[in-house]
Enzyme design. Structure first.
Site, mmCIF file in Angstrom:
data_model
loop_
_atom_site.group_PDB
_atom_site.id
_atom_site.type_symbol
_atom_site.label_atom_id
_atom_site.label_comp_id
_atom_site.label_asym_id
_atom_site.label_seq_id
_atom_site.Cartn_x
_atom_site.Cartn_y
_atom_site.Cartn_z
ATOM 1 N N ASP A 137 18.965 -36.893 19.646
ATOM 2 C CA ASP A 137 20.426 -37.116 20.256
ATOM 3 C C ASP A 137 21.310 -35.966 19.260
ATOM 4 O OD1 ASP A 137 19.020 -39.919 20.120
ATOM 5 O OD2 ASP A 137 20.066 -40.474 17.559
ATOM 6 N N HIS A 285 17.428 -49.413 11.330
ATOM 7 C CA HIS A 285 16.347 -48.503 11.557
ATOM 8 C C HIS A 285 15.370 -48.738 11.387
ATOM 9 C CE1 HIS A 285 19.309 -47.554 14.919
ATOM 10 N NE2 HIS A 285 19.861 -45.978 14.071
ATOM 11 N N HIS A 312 17.256 -39.678 13.334
ATOM 12 C CA HIS A 312 17.993 -40.961 14.025
ATOM 13 C C HIS A 312 18.617 -41.705 12.906
ATOM 14 C CE1 HIS A 312 17.475 -43.908 16.393
ATOM 15 N NE2 HIS A 312 16.259 -45.001 15.649
#
Ligand SMILES: [Fe+2]
Length: 455
Positions: A137, A285, A312
């Site tokens: 990311d 998540h 994440h």
């Protein structure tokens, strides 16, 4: 050349300029020359109304035969056009061996390019890392429309759109922003979900693959999405969570080969990284990567992986040593460090807080394939999908922006420090010695099948 974005763009020809690096150990005598390749990539939309993008010319040059622990000066460009950069410098990693380690390895995930990112990077730079690991990311370009405005939940705003827009100049801005650090400190990157950037023709990871370089060939990997490398006495394995990881697929087979070839007398520390965590207790998540855990955890455990770093989840969390959700002195320590800056805000609620346990059917990520997360069948959370308190595997968790510094001291001791952006450079947010115990957790010996085959 510069990137272009608009309705009438004209891609540059990468053949018009060569890719040259002049380098040497003296600033005044850059006696070595390396040549590489150049490329461009485009993002073209097959319908009206969206602006197309074509990149500037991107150069890749591989320097070989460098000495370990050596300062090199370099400049890059095309000498025939008198278009050369300023002189920069970098230091190579130390030679691999049980007493030889880089000083400080900075580890960060989910950077993006926000005010939080700039604080993270300036804080990190002040800690003078020797190597940076970026756990996916990178720029969040896929959270911007082609007119440059941000869209935090693209699929909520545009549920019918046939192609998810991205604003590729974010990659260029991010590169400029990072230049000060990464022109002198090596950086290794593994892909996150925001790098997928699926476009026309089902092309994926185009910007990511065009802009970064990966030692896949050197690590016997058939793919740039997973590879390994040594930094002194540490063997790092970078895994791809958004491509096939199932046995007996290519990645799994490569991982088996790579693990079997690690010589722990040369690289005692074995560290694995990938983007989405297996052991996170945040609501965001939660258990999303469970299929990957079910498939790969046994293999990593059997080879005695010491530490796993993930991103994440936009927060910080450090686990106790764990294997298959049970505390295990020979399992890895899992560290989630996805708090680099992003642009989607922090992850704050824990899955064990009342009302925050997600419905299992909502947890799979379509890019990770399958549905594997079911209720626990054993332990204090048996019969439930979430714990009703901080899970035993979770040792420390906090939602603050920051990054970590990993310092291996010798073949059994390493210091891990998490820094919060809001603190002074010296104040630590979480700190622990991670201790390898090869006496109680014996490591597998390297297989020498290559050498004995002819006898
Ligand atoms: Fe992510």
């Amino acid at each position: 050349g510069e990137y272009q974005i608009g309705y009438n763009i004209k891609p540059l020809d990468p053949k018009t300029v060569s890719s040259v690096v002049l380098y040497g150990t003296s600033k005044f005598e850059l006696v070595n020359v390396a040549k590489g390749q150049s490329l461009i990539y485009n993002q073209l939309y097959p319908f009206e109304g969206l602006q197309n993008y074509t990149s500037g010319i991107i150069h890749h040059v591989r320097l070989t035969g460098l000495e370990p622990s050596t300062l090199y000066y370099y400049r890059c460009g095309d000498p025939s056009l008198h278009a050369m950069s300023d002189i920069y410098y970098f230091r190579t990693m130390p030679i691999s061996g049980p007493q030889s380690y880089p000083g400080r390895i900075a580890i960060v995930g989910d950077l993006g390019l926000t005010y939080n990112t700039t604080t993270t990077i300036s804080h990190m730079t002040s800690n003078e890392p020797d190597l940076v690991l970026l756990l996916g990311d990178v720029t969040y370009a896929n959270l911007y429309l082609t007119n440059g405005t941000g869209s935090n939940c693209y699929s909520c705003s545009f549920p019918q759109t046939p192609i998810h827009e991205t604003y590729q100049p974010r990659w260029d801005y991010w590169g400029r922003f990072m230049q000060n650090l990464v022109s002198r400190v090596p950086i290794m990157v593994v892909e996150g979900n925001h790098e997928i950037e699926k476009q026309a023709g089902d092309k994926t990871f185009v910007a990511y693959s065009s802009r970064f370089a990966f030692p896949s060939e050197e690590s016997g990997s058939p793919s740039t999405f997973y590879y390994s490398f040594n930094a002194g006495g540490i063997h790092f394995i970078m895994l791809g969570a958004y491509i096939n990881y199932e046995k007996p697929g290519e990645q799994y087979k490569w991982l088996e080969r790579d693990l079997a070839n690690v010589d722990r007398s040369v690289t005692p520390w074995l560290v694995a990284t990938w983007h989405p965590p297996w052991y996170s207790s945040y609501k965001a998540h939660y258990r999303e990567a469970e299929c990957m855990r079910v498939e790969v955890e046994d293999l990593l455990y059997s080879y005695g992986v010491d530490i796993v770093f993930n991103g994440h989840v936009h927060a910080y969390e450090r686990s106790n040593r764990v294997y298959n959700y049970k505390l295990d002195p020979c399992g890895p320590v899992y560290i989630t460090i996805g708090d680099g800056g992003n642009r989607e805000k922090m992850s704050i609620p824990f899955a064990d807080e009342p009302g925050h346990c997600p419905d299992p059917s909502t947890t799979p990520d379509p890019y990770m394939g399958g549905f594997c997360a079911t209720n626990f069948t054993f332990g204090p959370a048996a019969g439930k999908f979430c714990w009703d308190r901080q899970p035993d595997y979770s040792a420390f968790r906090e939602s603050s922006f920051g990054y970590g510094i990993f310092e291996v001291k010798n073949e059994t001791w390493a210091l891990w420090t998490w820094y919060r952006n809001q603190d002074s450079y010296k104040k630590v947010g979480d700190q622990i010695y991670i201790v390898r115990q090869p006496d109680i957790c014996p490591v597998r010996q390297r297989m020498y099948s290559d050498c004995v085959a002819s006898f």
